[in-house]
Motif scaffolding. Sequence first.
Motif, mmCIF file in Angstrom:
data_model
loop_
_atom_site.group_PDB
_atom_site.id
_atom_site.type_symbol
_atom_site.label_atom_id
_atom_site.label_comp_id
_atom_site.label_asym_id
_atom_site.label_seq_id
_atom_site.Cartn_x
_atom_site.Cartn_y
_atom_site.Cartn_z
ATOM 1 N N GLU A 1 106.153 -79.936 -35.791
ATOM 2 C CA GLU A 1 107.364 -78.778 -35.640
ATOM 3 C C GLU A 1 107.401 -78.878 -33.890
ATOM 4 O OE1 GLU A 1 107.834 -75.711 -37.952
ATOM 5 O OE2 GLU A 1 109.684 -76.518 -38.328
ATOM 6 N N ARG A 2 106.523 -78.836 -33.381
ATOM 7 C CA ARG A 2 106.066 -78.648 -31.450
ATOM 8 C C ARG A 2 106.679 -79.442 -31.407
ATOM 9 N NH1 ARG A 2 99.752 -78.284 -31.308
ATOM 10 N NH2 ARG A 2 99.639 -76.701 -32.969
ATOM 11 N N ARG B 1 102.736 -70.620 -32.821
ATOM 12 C CA ARG B 1 103.803 -70.614 -33.795
ATOM 13 C C ARG B 1 104.356 -71.857 -34.459
ATOM 14 N NH1 ARG B 1 105.192 -69.772 -28.371
ATOM 15 N NH2 ARG B 1 103.248 -70.525 -28.578
ATOM 16 N N LEU B 2 104.375 -72.996 -34.207
ATOM 17 C CA LEU B 2 104.895 -73.956 -35.055
ATOM 18 C C LEU B 2 103.588 -74.942 -35.500
ATOM 19 C CD1 LEU B 2 107.082 -75.047 -32.348
ATOM 20 C CD2 LEU B 2 107.745 -73.108 -34.402
#
Lengths: 571, 177
Positions: free
Chosen positions: A560-561, A555-556
């Motif tokens: 951003e992870r 999802r990221l």
Amino acid sequence: MPPSPTESNSDGRPDASPAPDRPAGEEKEEEPAPTGAGEAATATTLGAVREPQRLHPLTLLLRVGASLPALVIILLPLLRNPGSTENVTSLVLGVLYGVFALPAILLQYWRFSYRITPKQIVIQSGVLNRKNRSIPIERVQNIQIERNLVARLFGIAKVKLETAGSTSTEGSLEYVHQDEAQKIRQVVRSFQRGSQEAEAAASADAEDAADTETLLDMSLRRVLLSGAFRFSLLYLAVIFTVLELFNPEALVERVLRAQGRVGWVSEVIFSHPALAILTTVVAAVFLGWVSGIGVHVARYYDFRLWLDGDKLRKRHGLFTVTEGTVPLDKVQALILRTNPFMRAFGWYELKVQTVGLDVEEQGHRVIAPFAGAGRILELARQVRSVELPESFAHVSRLTIRRRFIRYTAVWAALLLPTVYFWPADWLHLGGVVLPWWGFGLVPFILGWAVLQYQNHGYAAGEDGFYIRRGVLSHYLWILPVEKFHVFHTTASIFQRRLGLKTLFVDTAGAATFAYPEVIDVPAAEADAQFGALYRRFRQLYRTRVEAATGAPDTRLAPDERPHLPVDEPPA
Amino acid sequence: MNAPAGADVADVAADGAIRSLNPSIRTIWTIKMAAFSVLLFLPALFYDLTHLFSSDAWLPFGALSGTVLVGGVLYCVAWPRLRYRAWGFALRPEELYMEHGVLQHVRTIVPLRRIQHVDVSQDLVEREFALGRLVVHTAGSRSSDVVIPGLPLSEAEAIRDKIKRFILEDPLTEEPV
């Protein structure tokens, strides 16, 4: 208690699906819920319980009956020697019981009500502390109907509502009329399926799943046979505990005296200690065997398992009839269990590990108490795909040495103090005190360790992790990849000296004493498996994420992870 | 997907980027262990003092309390260092990896997907050092809470928020158990 605007679940979560038809004055239980016209129609056809319902009046009788033993214990001194002045306490307690306990039972009954709407089940209870519990219909995992002997005599039943989120029963209706119990289940299930199928569902349920596929039926002969394989000293211990209350010596004495012929038998037995021990053992084994059969028949009489949509349902019991449901997707692990006798004849037991269902079964529910290997595998495949591995990898041979040393050390630690404290005038055998002879068991300890090694194995298949363990009870755990939870390897100082490790994959609801650990794997192999199992888990979920989102990645965005805190500029 | 995935899963348990705890956790452990040792020492001392003048004492004066004292001091000095050396953890994109244990080495992988909720907690001693501990709850039965002690509070909270975001943004809507 001030009326709260929203009801909350027992754990304080806000209700996930607020019912649109919920009246503002929910607290006033006497007030019938106003309904929309459409829902009213559904309600009448489905027989939804819209009005707050009380429990069956016989509940009162049963509860008073259940509290009577306490009263008897309180009044026991009074009953033993009436007229004594020391009985004031028990008399006062007895009066207190009459003044408080009985009205409490009455009030509890009076203030308990339940109501089933298309969205939720509302249970109101409590005398001083009002509890208003609402269980969203779609969260209900299992509706278990239990009828013990008394309940069956009176035609009433206990309904247990279980949800996935909680580890214990979420709501319990104890007791309702047996037809009412069936109706509650039908209604809840038809609401769960949605109103369009509701009619069909209701009619299907009326037949009580007659048109669903029966997976396992056990005839009385089969139940008796399965009981014969279940030798257990546990029941025996229970029996002796009960007998203890009835003063067995007097009983035996009376029996022996009544039949003079038995007299010489007992004399012979009591004059030879070896014979006495032998007789006791034989009697214990026989009683254990018979009581095992009895308990087994009482529990599994008329066992029936059938598949109902995505749920397994079962019903069994002689005195207490239990009906239960196991949702297939909530099964965390499959457990095949057998013992040497059962295995010699090809019989197995199948259990599933679940969460949030029956706590009394320790998260393990028996799916098939007794069936042949082929049938068991068929049943297991109903639950999930199972490919039994061709061969199991053995753990390191060094495990024999470790186990032997450990057990011998424990045995010695038990024996040596008894040697030290053994009174001089007690039994001495061959010039040494008796406990020294206990060390004669050491070869058997070695044999036991070898057996444990031989029965311990593991195999990592594509779809899961298979672990075999146990000497007297053979267990085979099947842990599906998608139910893996936490991965561990551990190495104690002794294991590190020998280059061994213990590998453990945790699952939800695993038992705390017999769990699928792989003990004493060579360290390199354990690490490889540790990584491989986790990789398989991750791969499975990556594929699922990809299927769900259409994107290969999670999802990221990479920046951003979550990443190592050390990568961050210091805050 | 497969090629890069294969490359980066090879390091599932590699010790490349394993982080240590904050060094001041050693002081915290020392303080706690010292408190524990004192609790053991006081009864021993009491025993020694009350048997000071009894004729049938089978231990010379100070033997018991001295042993406890020496053992306690050694424990307070050595154990936190050993424990600190054994501890390591790493927060990776999809999992939390940790290893710890002096006598029993334990290595654990907690997939972030399996985390039910995360707490940051801090006790009285830890507050003095501005450290916190991360408590991760999973549905697993034997390891339902996994604890990482000795993180600076801000960092513990940052990790918590990342894990929270991972869970919230999971595209799979299946229930965790």
